[in-house]
Design a protein around this motif. Structure first.
Motif, short mmCIF file in Angstrom:
data_model
loop_
_atom_site.label_atom_id
_atom_site.label_comp_id
_atom_site.label_asym_id
_atom_site.label_seq_id
_atom_site.Cartn_x
_atom_site.Cartn_y
_atom_site.Cartn_z
N SER A 148 0.81 -1.22 0.00
CA SER A 148 0.00 0.00 0.00
C SER A 148 0.85 1.27 0.00
N LYS A 149 2.17 1.13 0.22
CA LYS A 149 3.04 2.30 0.31
C LYS A 149 3.92 2.52 -0.92
N VAL A 150 3.60 1.82 -2.01
CA VAL A 150 4.37 2.05 -3.24
C VAL A 150 4.07 3.45 -3.77
N SER A 151 5.03 4.01 -4.47
CA SER A 151 4.87 5.33 -5.09
C SER A 151 5.77 5.38 -6.30
N ASN A 152 5.87 6.53 -6.91
CA ASN A 152 6.72 6.70 -8.08
C ASN A 152 8.10 6.07 -7.87
N ALA A 200 14.96 3.64 -15.42
CA ALA A 200 14.44 3.95 -14.09
C ALA A 200 13.14 3.17 -13.88
N VAL A 201 13.09 2.34 -12.85
CA VAL A 201 11.91 1.53 -12.58
C VAL A 201 11.01 2.28 -11.60
N TYR A 202 9.79 2.57 -12.03
CA TYR A 202 8.84 3.31 -11.21
C TYR A 202 7.93 2.35 -10.45
N GLY A 203 7.89 2.53 -9.13
CA GLY A 203 7.19 1.58 -8.28
C GLY A 203 5.68 1.58 -8.42
N GLY A 227 -4.15 34.41 -11.63
CA GLY A 227 -4.16 33.40 -12.69
C GLY A 227 -3.86 32.01 -12.17
N ASP A 228 -3.28 31.19 -13.05
CA ASP A 228 -3.07 29.77 -12.78
C ASP A 228 -1.81 29.52 -11.96
N PHE A 229 -1.89 28.50 -11.14
CA PHE A 229 -0.72 27.94 -10.46
C PHE A 229 -0.89 26.43 -10.57
N ASN A 230 -0.34 25.86 -11.65
CA ASN A 230 -0.72 24.51 -12.06
C ASN A 230 0.24 23.43 -11.59
N ALA A 231 -0.31 22.23 -11.45
CA ALA A 231 0.49 21.03 -11.22
C ALA A 231 1.18 20.66 -12.54
N ILE A 232 2.26 19.89 -12.42
CA ILE A 232 3.07 19.50 -13.57
C ILE A 232 3.00 17.99 -13.74
N SER A 233 3.05 17.54 -14.99
CA SER A 233 3.04 16.11 -15.28
C SER A 233 4.46 15.56 -15.21
N TYR A 234 4.71 14.63 -14.31
CA TYR A 234 5.97 13.92 -14.18
C TYR A 234 5.73 12.45 -14.53
N PRO A 235 6.79 11.66 -14.75
CA PRO A 235 6.58 10.24 -15.04
C PRO A 235 5.78 9.56 -13.92
N GLY A 236 4.58 9.13 -14.27
CA GLY A 236 3.76 8.40 -13.32
C GLY A 236 2.96 9.25 -12.35
N ASN A 237 3.02 10.59 -12.45
CA ASN A 237 2.32 11.41 -11.47
C ASN A 237 2.12 12.83 -11.98
N ILE A 238 1.05 13.48 -11.48
CA ILE A 238 0.82 14.91 -11.73
C ILE A 238 0.84 15.60 -10.37
N GLN A 239 1.73 16.56 -10.20
CA GLN A 239 1.91 17.18 -8.89
C GLN A 239 2.56 18.55 -9.05
N TRP A 240 2.64 19.29 -7.94
CA TRP A 240 3.41 20.52 -7.93
C TRP A 240 4.90 20.20 -7.86
#
Length: 684
Positions: free
Chosen positions: A19-23, A421-424, A244-257
């Protein structure tokens, strides 16, 4: 067993709780399954130094090799380390030497004693991950100022006002500045109360200047690795400077600030700061989301700055200053010499720490770039000698990236050795599929027997051949048709339009023959006349012609004329565009049916069918051609499964699709050609 492709795998953290896996945290059982998969295919796990030696020297190895490394030296990797040592498997750990400190390491990192214990097993090799360069700075790219890993470009320095740094003993991005920092929530939502965050910074400016932007040094968001598309308002002394906007960014496997890097807010209008005057910058978030964006806040001895936030139960901010720069829109970049000196100092600090604290004095000769980033040449095609000279001077002979390119005989520098790079947080099914494609296990061996192969191989064609060559035992390369079958003949390649505008006797002078490429607008009747002229000149004619010409002109073009062309040609190459898998298969079948009906066995042996070695990549209806290597890289980066149908391989992801032209499709075409007695295949 197939001769597969050597591979390097990169992991960060490991967890025994699924349950604790992440990028960057992989489940231990998934990790074991991935390593077992590699071993069951016949791979031998090796030290990073041995992988480097193979890469640099390009020596033939009877057994395929795999190198695995753990990036950063996180304490959570211990379950994987124990398992590897129990199974007598070699591995590497790249450490950030400053995180281990002199005794007690930073939270979450292995100590020197723990590293010495692991090294004592004899199965581990240490790699440098820098002393303290796993960090971001600002850099100039074209006309833009962007946040990049420190090693990627010489740092950019804003003119204006730095609220947190006094003096210039260290650059504004040096990680030592924030090693004891707190978190200042300024934007987003307090998820504990579901209230929008309001925050402010009160200070007295020591200088007068025109402010046009803010640089925010982001720490971890709360919760970590989260973010959303927020609407914000920024005011200075109650005068709005940004809305205006303060957007999250798309990273491999995740969208976040962004985290642990610099984020820029450009003002909607210029604001004048007057020396000695008090100012209050206010941040207001206008829409609810799942996260709070936070910046580092440090104690630098300045008690004239007051921080306020509506975020409850956060860090005590009394006496702290925010890691924020107010820029005037101008600035300057480090010279390459300044960049080099900064990296050299870090290398020396790494050597000093490891020489002092590591008991097992194996030479550390490999370097793993933080975030996989490095300074490139001006053309962007390889690593800069400015960086390699520094690394070489400090005893680092090779460098590992996290870019999953595939290694051919024409290697890049040994300072940019690729790895995956292996993403969890990706399914094990997808990871194993991507590994299978990368090493060549997913694709068929190319059947080279009893068929003629043609092709003057450019970059993409060589990429296709080399990619699939990895699956072939005892075959060095698909041989260039012109070299194998016309080794004593000299041919010139030319487009049909060039032939129209020149005297044919001049064109053929000095050549045994001509290969003419005909586009879809070519006039078949003119080609008949041209083939007759070649016969009179006693020169050999090879035609490459798009099958679409016959689709549009055959109704007005007799089969007799087709026979005349065929009889006068040395080879007749049909180019069937395989950028749509179903259309390609149908077009080939239709062509073969016509040829079988009207051609003799001898005539059919002159007919070649072209095969496009590029893969067709479609993103939001923007179509481009990728080499097979590039198509596999994209799939790995996207984290999508490469699937097969009855024609060839493909993958899809959101607004992306890719039709891959692999050895599987090529073999299907090869079998059709052999079964119907055609001449062969031409790669393009």
């Amino acid at each position: 067993m197939k001769k597969l492709y050597n591979i390097a795998l990169c992991y960060q953290g490991i967890t025994e709780d699924k349950s604790k896996v992440s990028n960057y945290i992989t489940y231990i059982e998934d990790f074991k399954a991935q390593i077992k998969y590699i071993i069951n295919l016949g791979y031998r796990l090796v030290f990073p130094k041995e992988f480097y030696n193979w890469y640099k020297n390009n020596n033939f190895l009877k057994q395929d090799i795999c190198m695995i490394r753990f990036e950063g030296g996180l304490k959570s990797i211990m379950p994987a380390i124990v398992w590897l040592i129990e199974n007598k498997l070699f591995f590497g750990i790249s450490i950030i030497a400053s995180r281990e400190k002199s005794g007690v390491p930073e939270e979450g990192y292995l100590s020197w004693d723990e590293l010495n214990g692991i090294l004592g097993s004899g199965f581990c090799e240490i790699i440098s991950h820098s002393y303290n360069l796993k960090n971001f700075d600002l850099a100039k790219q074209g006309n833009n100022i962007i946040s990049v890993p420190v090693l990627e470009l010489p740092a950019y320095f804003d003119n204006g006002l730095n609220l947190y740094l006094k003096g210039d003993s260290v650059p504004y991005f040096d990680r030592t500045i924030v090693e004891s920092a707190k978190a200042f929530p300024i934007i987003g939502t307090d998820i504990n109360t579901n209230n929008l965050i309001k925050s402010s910074i009160q200070f007295i400016t020591p200088k007068s200047f025109d402010g046009v932007l803010l640089r925010l040094w982001a720490c971890l968001a709360y919760p970590v690795s989260t973010g959303y598309n927020a609407q914000i308002r920024v005011s200075i002394n109650q005068e709005e400077v940004y809305s205006g906007d303060f957007n999250a960014i798309s990273y491999p496997g995740n969208i976040q600030w962004p985290e642990m890097e610099f984020v820029t807010i450009n003002f909607n209008k210029e604001f004048y700061f007057e020396q000695g005057k008090k100012y209050n910058i206010e941040f207001e978030t206008l829409n609810i989301g799942n996260s709070s964006f936070r910046v580092y806040a440090i104690n630098n001895g300045d008690n004239n700055i007051i921080l306020k936030t509506s975020f409850l139960n956060g860090d005590n901010l009394d006496g702290l200053v925010p890691c924020i720069i107010i820029g005037d829109g101008s600035g300057s970049s480090w010279t390459l010499e300044q960049y080099s000196n900064y990296v050299n100092r870090d290398c020396e600090q790494f050597r000093g720490a490891t020489n002092k604290y590591l008991k097992y004095k194996k030479d550390i000769t490999q370097y793993a770039y933080p975030y996989g980033a490095y300074l490139a040449n001006k053309d962007g095609n390889s690593i800069s000698s400015v960086l390699t000279d520094v690394l070489s001077k400090n005893g680092f002979l090779g460098g590992f990236t996290v870019y999953p390119s595939r290694i051919y005989d024409n290697r890049e520098s040994e300072y940019i050795i690729p790895s995956i790079a292996v993403y969890g947080n990706r399914s094990n099914d997808i990871i194993l599929n991507n590994i299978s494609a990368y090493i060549g296990q997913l694709f068929e061996e190319i059947d080279l027997k009893n068929i003629i192969w043609q092709g003057i191989l450019g970059y993409d064609e060589e990429d296709f051949v080399e990619s699939n060559k990895l699956n072939i035992i005892g075959v060095t390369k698909i041989e260039n048709y012109k070299k194998k079958y016309k080794s004593q003949l000299l041919f010139k390649d030319i487009d049909l339009e060039e032939v129209r505008n020149q005297d044919l006797s001049v064109i053929v002078n000095g050549y045994d023959g001509i290969n003419i490429n005909c586009n879809t607008n070519a006039d078949l009747n003119y080609i008949v006349d041209l083939s007759n002229m070649f016969k009179r000149y006693r020169k050999k004619l090879e035609l490459t012609i798009n099958i679409k010409i016959f689709d549009t002109q055959m109704t007005n073009f007799s089969f007799i004329n087709f026979f005349n062309i065929l009889n006068n040609c040395f080879l007749f190459n049909f180019k069937v565009i395989n950028n749509n898998k179903n259309n390609f298969s149908n077009s080939v079948d239709s062509l073969i049916k016509i040829v079988n009906n009207i051609c003799t066995t001898k005539e059919k042996q002159k007919i070649m069918i072209s095969y496009n070695t590029d893969s067709i990549f479609n993103q939001s209806n923007n179509i481009s051609e990728l080499s097979l290597n590039e198509a596999i890289i994209k799939a790995i980066q996207l984290g999508v499964k490469i699937q097969s149908d009855n024609i060839d391989y493909f993958y899809t992801a959101n607004n992306i699709s890719c039709f891959m032209n692999t050895s599987n499709g090529l073999n299907k075409l090869s079998n059709k050609i052999k079964q119907n007695g055609l001449g062969g295949i031409s790669l393009y």
